[in-house]
Design an enzyme around this catalytic site. Structure first.
Site, PDB file in Angstrom:
ATOM      1  NE  ARG A 131      -9.851  -1.396   3.392  1.00  0.00           N
ATOM      2  CZ  ARG A 131      -8.712  -1.496   2.702  1.00  0.00           C
ATOM      3  NH1 ARG A 131      -7.559  -1.618   3.328  1.00  0.00           N
ATOM      4  NH2 ARG A 131      -8.720  -1.444   1.384  1.00  0.00           N
ATOM      5  NE  ARG A 147      -3.170  -2.114   5.825  1.00  0.00           N
ATOM      6  CZ  ARG A 147      -3.414  -1.946   4.522  1.00  0.00           C
ATOM      7  NH1 ARG A 147      -4.417  -2.589   3.940  1.00  0.00           N
ATOM      8  NH2 ARG A 147      -2.668  -1.145   3.789  1.00  0.00           N
ATOM      9  CE  LYS A 197      -1.226  -3.199   1.209  1.00  0.00           C
ATOM     10  NZ  LYS A 197      -2.237  -3.331   0.165  1.00  0.00           N
ATOM     11  CE  LYS A 236      -3.600  -6.901   3.087  1.00  0.00           C
ATOM     12  NZ  LYS A 236      -4.203  -6.977   1.746  1.00  0.00           N
ATOM     13  CB  CYS A 260     -11.087  -6.121  -6.433  1.00  0.00           C
ATOM     14  SG  CYS A 260     -10.759  -5.344  -8.030  1.00  0.00           S
ATOM     15  CB  CYS A 293     -10.022   1.204  -6.928  1.00  0.00           C
ATOM     16  SG  CYS A 293      -8.300   0.749  -6.668  1.00  0.00           S
ATOM     17  CB  CYS A 335      -5.035  -2.988 -11.178  1.00  0.00           C
ATOM     18  SG  CYS A 335      -4.649  -3.035  -9.416  1.00  0.00           S
ATOM     19  CB  CYS A 355      -8.021  -6.205  -3.926  1.00  0.00           C
ATOM     20  SG  CYS A 355      -6.790  -4.895  -3.833  1.00  0.00           S
TER      21      CYS A 355
END
Ligand code: SRM
Ligand code: SF4
Length: 572
Positions: free
Chosen positions: A81, A151, A216, A218, A437, A443, A482, A486
């Site tokens: 990424r 991020r 993380k 954001k 997503c 994934c 899930c 995302c």
């Protein structure tokens, strides 16, 4: 700038990942050795360290069973990424990614993410270094793509000639510069950079220290009135107030996040809370202060509760405001009221400045590849190579071709059509706003299909809304494989959240502007019953809606209980 650590709370017991981070010597781990060991995978400690470098170790889940039966090990491959601040790319950078996908991705595709960057899937370990080097040669990085740090910082991708666009870009880049990991380890490992003398790493990370952030973090910068990027879903949302020409200041919102674990009831999505207003020149200092609060007080014992939202909810917003004011050394100004007039992506042709425009191109779930029906990858490559637009990736997984002379518009549109790529007026309102997503097959956390399932569902939902004369209604459908969220499902009008293969929880009642969380409607609904489950609500909406009322707003107003308790079929 408040970069010193103020006394943190005594940490009970550090989680395993904290220990790995501490021992990694600022993200070096033993990656250099591992890259030479001839194995197709990295060990667990390096897998964790790799995330900070923008790399996830994955395996092709479509092959798992077959390989297991054959007694073979999983087909390991990496997802890489990049970090592309604000999603802005030069044409050369775009073409570099396009070529990397051909050269190294087993899938031959590029994936635009919901945080306006590129992911390359299916990179074999032996090609990892060459891939990361090539991204750096294109003057971009993967450092900060993932891991417990700030991020990819996002903003509205639509370009404009007013001064505030340039000012926001300048402020965004200042944040990125300040909040980027500074470790020299990245250069040593991937770019054959000269090694620092032993022990010299000690002061490498003035903001992050030895163990980086608890989780993380954001950041998003929205422009007042336009919530195309879901500012409330970020740990730190920043809303620029503009007077038509210039940025006058920013409202800060804290503690947004989508992730939840279905089996852990006290994990939840949360909208960011407005907490303060800062002048433009105060922004960077305030952003650093917010990050350091989470750095110093975030939960480092249990990663399930390590996001900023839990730190805030545990201690309270009043505590946070006092802490932030103390770190800044001045009282906080009250946040400005926020009003949203639009939230859809910037698809179609728009005037950018006299004689020039930009074209927002819809990319189904952000996947750039060539199929029998649409040649997204090769057509965009040809267009970018020929017309040299600046390229912007959007937070709704689409792409903007900017700085196009007006005369180029028909030629570009012709090329898109010839490649089977629809223009905005050929797309239903529903399709324009739908997102899924990645999920299977790459994934590792997916429990259900998403990117591969949504295209099959969309025509059914288009038909459903058309049946009730609602074909032009702006309704956001979001799907994930899930509960991690995302595609930011918990703020959509309608969300399908994967729970197990072929089964989804339905959430309803968010709003199109992303300012309200939706509610769980039904659990574990088989995929082939999703349309039937929504039909009674659409019928009732068509009959009872108030003028201008969105579908999510209607569900929120009348409440879901009425539909939940109705006997099956009664309202159809
Ligand atoms: Fe995400 C983990 C893909 C945006 C919440 N996300 C993952 C991983 C890396 C799975 C893993 O940990 O092994 C997924 C890789 C799939 C693959 O094969 O590519 C993954 N997340 C994505 C992307 C590619 C989805 C997409 O379809 O575009 C997005 C990449 C963004 C980027 O460029 O940085 C992506 N993820 C998001 C968002 C949306 C956003 O940031 O606006 C969220 C919700 C917001 C939030 O962070 O709360 C999000 N991803 C998560 C979570 C839940 C975090 C939590 O607080 O519980 C995980 C799991 C985790 O971190 O443990 C996760
Ligand atoms: Fe994977 Fe779940 Fe994120 Fe989808 S929501 S990409 S399935 S982690």
């Amino acid at each position: 700038m408040t970069q010193e650590r103020s006394a943190p709370e005594a940490v009970k017991k550090e989680s395993k990942i904290e220990v790995i981070k501490r021992n990694s010597r600022h993200l070096r781990g033993t990656l250099e050795e591992a890259l030479q060991d001839g194995r197709p995978l990295f060990d667990e400690d390096n897998v964790q360290v790799l995330k900070f470098h923008g790399v996830y170790q994955q395996d092709d889940r479509d092959l798992r069973q077959k390989l297991k039966k054959e007694g073979k090990e999983k087909h390991y491959m990496m997802m890489v990424r990049a970090r592309i601040p604000g999603g802005v790319l030069t044409p050369e950078q775009y073409l570099a990614f396009d070529e990397l996908a051909d050269r190294y991705s087993e899938y031959g595709s590029l994936r635009i993410t919901t945080r306006q960057t590129f992911q390359l899937h299916g990179i074999l370990k032996g090609d990892l270094k060459a891939t990361i080097r090539a991204i750096n040669e294109a003057l971009l990085t993967t450092l900060g793509g993932c891991g417990d740090q700030v991020r990819n910082t996002i903003t509205c991708a639509a370009p404009g000639h007013e001064a505030y666009h340039a000012e926001i870009r300048e402020d965004l880049l200042a944040i990125v510069d300040c909040a980027s990991a500074k470790t020299h380890g990245y250069h040593e490992i991937w770019l054959d950079g000269e090694k620092l003398p032993l022990g010299a790493e000690a002061g490498e990370e003035p903001l992050y220290g030895d163990i980086y952030l608890p989780r993380k973090f954001k950041i998003a910068i929205a422009i007042e009135g336009d919530n195309c990027l879901d500012v409330y879903a970020n740990d730190l949302g920043i809303v620029a107030h503009v007077d038509g020409e210039h940025v006058t200041g920013y409202t800060l919102l804290v503690g947004g996040g989508m992730g939840r674990t279905a089996s852990v009831k006290d994990t939840y999505p949360r909208l960011a809370t407005p907490v303060a207003y800062v002048e433009r020149h105060e922004l960077l200092e305030a952003v650093v202060a917010v990050i350091t609060v989470q750095r110093d007080y975030g939960n480092r014992a249990d990663r399930r509760y390590a996001r900023f939202k839990y730190t805030l909810d545990e201690r309270g917003i009043d505590w946070f405001r006092a802490e932030l004011a103390a770190r800044l050394g001045r009282p906080l100004a009250e946040p400005r009221p926020l009003h949203w007039q639009r939230a859809h992506d910037h698809l179609g042709w728009h005037v950018q400045r006299p004689g020039y425009g930009y074209l927002g191109v819809y990319v189904p779930n952000g996947r750039l590849r060539d199929t029998e029906t649409a040649r997204y990858k090769s057509a965009l490559r040809e267009i970018v190579a020929e017309f040299r637009p600046s390229v912007r990736l959007t937070t709704q997984q689409n792409i903007i071709l900017a700085d196009l002379p007006e005369a180029a518009r028909p030629l570009v549109e012709q090329k898109l059509k010839a490649a089977g790529i629809p223009l905005v007026d050929e797309l239903s309102a529903l399709r324009q706003s739908a997102m899924a997503c990645v999920a299977l097959p790459t994934c590792g956390l997916a429990t259900a299909e998403s990117e591969r399932a949504l295209p099959g569902l969309l025509p059914q939902f288009e038909q459903l809304f058309a049946d009730y004369g609602l074909a032009d209604e702006r309704i956001s459908i979001r799907m994930t494989g899930c509960p991690n969220g995302c595609a930011r499902p918990y703020i959509g009008d309608i969300a399908f959240v994967g729970r197990s293969l072929g089964k989804y929880d339905i959430f309803l009642g968010g709003d199109f502007y992303g300012t309200r969380l939706n509610q769980l409607y039904k659990e574990l609904v088989p995929i082939d019953q999703l349309v039937a489950e929504i039909r009674p609500l659409v019928a009732a909406y068509a009959a009872e809606r108030q003028p201008g009322e969105g579908f999510g707003d209607y569900c929120h107003r009348v409440g879901l209980e009425r539909f939940r308790t109705a006997a099956a079929g009664e309202l159809r």
